[in-house]
Scaffold this active site. Structure first.
Site, PDB file in Angstrom:
ATOM      1  N   GLY A  16       0.849  -1.186   0.000  1.00  0.00           N
ATOM      2  CA  GLY A  16       0.000   0.000   0.000  1.00  0.00           C
ATOM      3  C   GLY A  16       0.884   1.234   0.000  1.00  0.00           C
ATOM      4  O   GLY A  16       1.925   1.273  -0.667  1.00  0.00           O
ATOM      5  N   SER A  17       0.504   2.224   0.790  1.00  0.00           N
ATOM      6  CA  SER A  17       1.226   3.501   0.777  1.00  0.00           C
ATOM      7  C   SER A  17       2.683   3.336   1.210  1.00  0.00           C
ATOM      8  O   SER A  17       3.608   3.716   0.487  1.00  0.00           O
ATOM      9  CB  SER A  17       0.555   4.490   1.728  1.00  0.00           C
ATOM     10  OG  SER A  17      -0.718   4.782   1.280  1.00  0.00           O
ATOM     11  N   VAL A  18       2.907   2.791   2.389  1.00  0.00           N
ATOM     12  CA  VAL A  18       4.279   2.703   2.909  1.00  0.00           C
ATOM     13  C   VAL A  18       5.095   1.695   2.095  1.00  0.00           C
ATOM     14  O   VAL A  18       6.236   1.971   1.701  1.00  0.00           O
ATOM     15  CB  VAL A  18       4.304   2.318   4.413  1.00  0.00           C
ATOM     16  CG1 VAL A  18       5.741   2.246   4.922  1.00  0.00           C
ATOM     17  CG2 VAL A  18       3.496   3.294   5.247  1.00  0.00           C
ATOM     18  N   GLY A  19       4.496   0.534   1.817  1.00  0.00           N
ATOM     19  CA  GLY A  19       5.217  -0.523   1.094  1.00  0.00           C
ATOM     20  C   GLY A  19       5.650  -0.064  -0.285  1.00  0.00           C
ATOM     21  O   GLY A  19       6.788  -0.303  -0.711  1.00  0.00           O
ATOM     22  N   ASP A  73       1.062  -8.626  -1.901  1.00  0.00           N
ATOM     23  CA  ASP A  73      -0.128  -7.979  -1.346  1.00  0.00           C
ATOM     24  C   ASP A  73      -1.303  -8.898  -1.576  1.00  0.00           C
ATOM     25  O   ASP A  73      -1.331  -9.679  -2.523  1.00  0.00           O
ATOM     26  CB  ASP A  73      -0.372  -6.612  -2.001  1.00  0.00           C
ATOM     27  CG  ASP A  73      -1.249  -5.736  -1.136  1.00  0.00           C
ATOM     28  OD1 ASP A  73      -0.720  -4.831  -0.470  1.00  0.00           O
ATOM     29  OD2 ASP A  73      -2.488  -5.969  -1.092  1.00  0.00           O
ATOM     30  N   ARG A 110      -4.781   3.909  10.460  1.00  0.00           N
ATOM     31  CA  ARG A 110      -5.895   4.564  11.162  1.00  0.00           C
ATOM     32  C   ARG A 110      -6.490   5.695  10.310  1.00  0.00           C
ATOM     33  O   ARG A 110      -5.828   6.245   9.428  1.00  0.00           O
ATOM     34  CB  ARG A 110      -5.448   5.090  12.519  1.00  0.00           C
ATOM     35  CG  ARG A 110      -4.345   6.119  12.479  1.00  0.00           C
ATOM     36  CD  ARG A 110      -4.059   6.624  13.867  1.00  0.00           C
ATOM     37  NE  ARG A 110      -2.771   7.299  13.912  1.00  0.00           N
ATOM     38  CZ  ARG A 110      -2.409   8.105  14.877  1.00  0.00           C
ATOM     39  NH1 ARG A 110      -3.220   8.323  15.898  1.00  0.00           N
ATOM     40  NH2 ARG A 110      -1.222   8.687  14.862  1.00  0.00           N
ATOM     41  N   ASN A 158      -5.396  -5.802  12.887  1.00  0.00           N
ATOM     42  CA  ASN A 158      -4.031  -6.021  12.387  1.00  0.00           C
ATOM     43  C   ASN A 158      -3.350  -7.193  13.083  1.00  0.00           C
ATOM     44  O   ASN A 158      -2.469  -7.828  12.499  1.00  0.00           O
ATOM     45  CB  ASN A 158      -3.202  -4.741  12.514  1.00  0.00           C
ATOM     46  CG  ASN A 158      -3.576  -3.722  11.439  1.00  0.00           C
ATOM     47  OD1 ASN A 158      -4.310  -4.050  10.504  1.00  0.00           O
ATOM     48  ND2 ASN A 158      -3.098  -2.499  11.570  1.00  0.00           N
ATOM     49  N   ARG A 163      11.292  13.137  13.261  1.00  0.00           N
ATOM     50  CA  ARG A 163      10.267  14.190  13.397  1.00  0.00           C
ATOM     51  C   ARG A 163      10.668  15.203  14.478  1.00  0.00           C
ATOM     52  O   ARG A 163      10.481  16.404  14.293  1.00  0.00           O
ATOM     53  CB  ARG A 163       8.914  13.550  13.741  1.00  0.00           C
ATOM     54  CG  ARG A 163       8.297  12.866  12.538  1.00  0.00           C
ATOM     55  CD  ARG A 163       7.097  12.042  12.912  1.00  0.00           C
ATOM     56  NE  ARG A 163       6.360  11.602  11.739  1.00  0.00           N
ATOM     57  CZ  ARG A 163       5.460  10.638  11.737  1.00  0.00           C
ATOM     58  NH1 ARG A 163       5.187   9.994  12.866  1.00  0.00           N
ATOM     59  NH2 ARG A 163       4.823  10.316  10.635  1.00  0.00           N
ATOM     60  N   HIS A 202       5.522   3.454  20.320  1.00  0.00           N
ATOM     61  CA  HIS A 202       5.105   4.291  19.182  1.00  0.00           C
ATOM     62  C   HIS A 202       3.643   4.673  19.411  1.00  0.00           C
ATOM     63  O   HIS A 202       2.724   4.113  18.800  1.00  0.00           O
ATOM     64  CB  HIS A 202       5.281   3.518  17.878  1.00  0.00           C
ATOM     65  CG  HIS A 202       5.030   4.360  16.660  1.00  0.00           C
ATOM     66  ND1 HIS A 202       5.655   5.564  16.447  1.00  0.00           N
ATOM     67  CD2 HIS A 202       4.213   4.172  15.582  1.00  0.00           C
ATOM     68  CE1 HIS A 202       5.246   6.073  15.304  1.00  0.00           C
ATOM     69  NE2 HIS A 202       4.356   5.259  14.771  1.00  0.00           N
TER      70      HIS A 202
HETATM   71  N1  LIG Z   1       5.573   2.115  12.393  1.00  0.00           N
HETATM   72  C1  LIG Z   1       5.333   3.302  11.854  1.00  0.00           C
HETATM   73  O1  LIG Z   1       6.006   4.276  12.164  1.00  0.00           O
HETATM   74  C2  LIG Z   1       4.257   3.437  10.823  1.00  0.00           C
HETATM   75  C3  LIG Z   1       3.288   2.490  10.723  1.00  0.00           C
HETATM   76  N2  LIG Z   1       2.319   2.559   9.749  1.00  0.00           N
HETATM   77  C4  LIG Z   1       1.380   1.447   9.695  1.00  0.00           C
HETATM   78  O2  LIG Z   1       1.733   0.627   8.576  1.00  0.00           O
HETATM   79  C5  LIG Z   1       0.573  -0.068   8.104  1.00  0.00           C
HETATM   80  C6  LIG Z   1       0.447   0.136   6.591  1.00  0.00           C
HETATM   81  O3  LIG Z   1       0.173   1.492   6.322  1.00  0.00           O
HETATM   82  P1  LIG Z   1      -0.191   1.982   4.829  1.00  0.00           P
HETATM   83  O4  LIG Z   1       0.814   1.495   3.875  1.00  0.00           O
HETATM   84  O5  LIG Z   1      -0.483   3.422   4.914  1.00  0.00           O
HETATM   85  O6  LIG Z   1      -1.561   1.194   4.608  1.00  0.00           O
HETATM   86  P2  LIG Z   1      -2.268   0.841   3.206  1.00  0.00           P
HETATM   87  O7  LIG Z   1      -3.689   0.539   3.511  1.00  0.00           O
HETATM   88  O8  LIG Z   1      -1.955   1.869   2.190  1.00  0.00           O
HETATM   89  O9  LIG Z   1      -1.535  -0.506   2.763  1.00  0.00           O
HETATM   90  C7  LIG Z   1      -1.649  -1.699   3.457  1.00  0.00           C
HETATM   91  C8  LIG Z   1      -1.580  -2.826   2.442  1.00  0.00           C
HETATM   92  O10 LIG Z   1      -1.565  -4.050   3.165  1.00  0.00           O
HETATM   93  C9  LIG Z   1      -2.264  -4.998   2.368  1.00  0.00           C
HETATM   94  N3  LIG Z   1      -2.642  -6.159   3.173  1.00  0.00           N
HETATM   95  C10 LIG Z   1      -3.562  -6.233   4.156  1.00  0.00           C
HETATM   96  N4  LIG Z   1      -3.607  -7.482   4.667  1.00  0.00           N
HETATM   97  C11 LIG Z   1      -2.679  -8.204   4.006  1.00  0.00           C
HETATM   98  C12 LIG Z   1      -2.245  -9.551   4.074  1.00  0.00           C
HETATM   99  N5  LIG Z   1      -2.785 -10.411   4.930  1.00  0.00           N
HETATM  100  N6  LIG Z   1      -1.261  -9.942   3.247  1.00  0.00           N
HETATM  101  C13 LIG Z   1      -0.714  -9.074   2.347  1.00  0.00           C
HETATM  102  N7  LIG Z   1      -1.094  -7.797   2.231  1.00  0.00           N
HETATM  103  C14 LIG Z   1      -2.064  -7.361   3.037  1.00  0.00           C
HETATM  104  C15 LIG Z   1      -3.435  -4.207   1.826  1.00  0.00           C
HETATM  105  O11 LIG Z   1      -4.028  -4.842   0.720  1.00  0.00           O
HETATM  106  C16 LIG Z   1      -2.784  -2.874   1.509  1.00  0.00           C
HETATM  107  O12 LIG Z   1      -2.350  -2.815   0.158  1.00  0.00           O
HETATM  108  C17 LIG Z   1      -0.598   0.492   8.931  1.00  0.00           C
HETATM  109  O13 LIG Z   1      -0.891  -0.368   9.989  1.00  0.00           O
HETATM  110  C18 LIG Z   1      -0.063   1.824   9.444  1.00  0.00           C
HETATM  111  O14 LIG Z   1      -0.708   2.261  10.619  1.00  0.00           O
HETATM  112  C19 LIG Z   1       2.298   3.575   8.854  1.00  0.00           C
HETATM  113  C20 LIG Z   1       3.235   4.584   8.931  1.00  0.00           C
HETATM  114  C21 LIG Z   1       4.265   4.614   9.936  1.00  0.00           C
HETATM  115  O1  LIG Z   2       0.105   7.874  12.613  1.00  0.00           O
HETATM  116  C1  LIG Z   2      -0.125   6.778  12.079  1.00  0.00           C
HETATM  117  O2  LIG Z   2      -1.198   6.152  12.190  1.00  0.00           O
HETATM  118  C2  LIG Z   2       0.965   6.173  11.250  1.00  0.00           C
HETATM  119  C3  LIG Z   2       2.189   6.211  12.066  1.00  0.00           C
HETATM  120  O3  LIG Z   2       2.407   5.393  12.935  1.00  0.00           O
HETATM  121  C4  LIG Z   2       3.010   7.415  11.994  1.00  0.00           C
HETATM  122  O4  LIG Z   2       2.963   8.146  10.989  1.00  0.00           O
HETATM  123  O5  LIG Z   2       3.734   7.657  12.956  1.00  0.00           O
END
Ligand SMILES: NC(=O)C1=CN([C@@H]2O[C@H](COP(=O)(O)OP(=O)(O)OC[C@H]3O[C@@H](n4cnc5c(N)ncnc54)[C@H](O)[C@@H]3O)[C@@H](O)[C@H]2O)C=CC1
Ligand SMILES: O=C([O-])CC(=O)C(=O)O
EC number: 1.1.1.37
Length: 308
Positions: free
Chosen positions: A9-12, A32, A81, A94, A150, A174
């Site tokens: 998705g976005s991050v990947g 995915d 979220r 999740n 940040r 986090h």
């Molecule tokens: N640790 C950190 O600092 C951060 C954590 N995140 C977290 O990372 C996660 C992903 O964020 P985004 O990329 O924005 O979300 P997104 O919704 O854009 O992408 C998530 C992808 O995961 C796929 N997916 C879901 N279940 C799956 C499975 N069982 N097998 C394979 N693919 C699967 C979806 O189809 C989707 O393409 C979220 O939980 C978000 O909160 C996001 C930014 C920073």
């Molecule tokens: O805020 C969120 O849900 C995604 C994240 O963990 C971050 O950007 O730090």
């Protein structure tokens, strides 16, 4: 090096692009659950390789067989979220996704180093570690590098100094309870307190805690991707080039900081085998109390993960 990114998705997908741009690995596999998504992105990325002088072999897939023998796996799968939500609201949804993905990693690539990104981060690192049942050095979570970046950004904007000259560390969970280490924040060795008042530093600490939320509030449905993928790159490079960088990562603690059986952000040396060593800082009493509070909060949430 073979890198697999699960969840494009976005991050990947942002991460995949940065990896291609930097010609960082030999093989990149995207997985995915959405039909065609990983294949479509991988084809698009392959088309960009002649333009960025990259010779990475890119493959998109829905099948976990393709992650076999990965050196490194980044899990960015799962829900993000929306406005008004806390990261912890994603726990059950999740948690199930992480359990199924880490079982697949166990089956197809049990020797990989795994970096978890999915929220709520510390809980998802814990679930991955417990499901995989591997040596703990192999599993870590990305957050502290992002939160530290940040805080640095905010300090640089406030003081006018280059972010390159700012050193700081954000440890702990986090969540809104993350712990930016004010007393270990310097501008090229000069304590930040020589430039900013106590009150202003505290305001920037609070802004750091709310940085992710601010992005979510603008986007409405979705969260940050660019800074998270940059933060991931820092970890990936330290693993790939055995750089031994000191990076805060969420890690399963077994007595460090007087904390056991939870994952929390701690400074660690990251090398080719994952987490080489946790650095135990002599924290101020207030910071240690915050770590203990975080331990309790994360432990309470672990209870809700047990039946998943
Ligand atoms: N640790 C950190 O600092 C951060 C954590 N995140 C977290 O990372 C996660 C992903 O964020 P985004 O990329 O924005 O979300 P997104 O919704 O854009 O992408 C998530 C992808 O995961 C796929 N997916 C879901 N279940 C799956 C499975 N069982 N097998 C394979 N693919 C699967 C979806 O189809 C989707 O393409 C979220 O939980 C978000 O909160 C996001 C930014 C920073
Ligand atoms: O805020 C969120 O849900 C995604 C994240 O963990 C971050 O950007 O730090």
């Amino acid at each position: 090096m073979k890198l697999s990114v699960i969840g494009t998705g976005s991050v990947g997908s942002s991460l995949a692009q940065r990896v291609i741009d930097g010609n960082l690995v030999d093989e990149l596999v995207l997985v995915d659950k959405i039909k065609g998504l990983a294949k479509g992105y991988s084809l698009d990325l392959e088309h960009s390789t002649p333009l960025c002088e990259s010779n990475i072999d890119v493959r998109g897939s829905k099948s976990y067989e393709d992650i076999s023998n990965s050196d490194l796996i980044v899990i960015t799968a799962g829900a993000g979220r929306k406005e008004g939500m806390d990261r912890s609201d994603l726990l059950k949804q999740n948690g199930k996704i992480i359990k199924s993905i880490s079982s697949k990693i166990n089956e197809f690539s049990p020797n990989s180093i795994v970096v978890v990104v999915t929220n709520p981060l510390d809980l998802m690192v814990y679930k991955t570690y417990k499901t995989m049942d591997v040596k703990r050095n192999k599993v870590m979570g990305m957050a502290g590098s992002l939160d530290s970046a940040r805080f640095k950004y905010l300090l640089a904007k406030e003081t006018g100094f280059s972010p390159k000259d700012i050193q700081t560390l954000v440890i702990g969970p986090h969540s809104n309870k993350m712990i930016p280490l004010k007393k270990r924040t310097y501008i090229r060795g000069i304590p930040i307190q020589e430039f900013l008042s106590k009150g202003r530093i505290n305001e920037l600490v609070n802004a750091t805690k709310k940085a992710g939320e601010r992005v979510v509030n603008y986007l409405g449905d979705g969260s940050a991707k660019y800074a998270p993928s940059s933060a991931l790159l820092e970890i990936i490079k330290s693993i790939k080039f055995n750089e031994n960088r000191l990076i805060p990562v969420s890690f399963y603690l077994n007595g460090e900081y007087d904390i056991k059986d939870v994952c929390l952000g701690v400074p660690a040396i990251i090398g080719s085998n994952g987490v080489k060593e946790v650095i135990e800082l002599d924290l101020a009493d207030e910071e240690m109390e915050q770590m203990k509070e975080a331990e309790k909060e994360v432990k309470d949430q672990i209870e809700n993960l047990k039946d998943i």
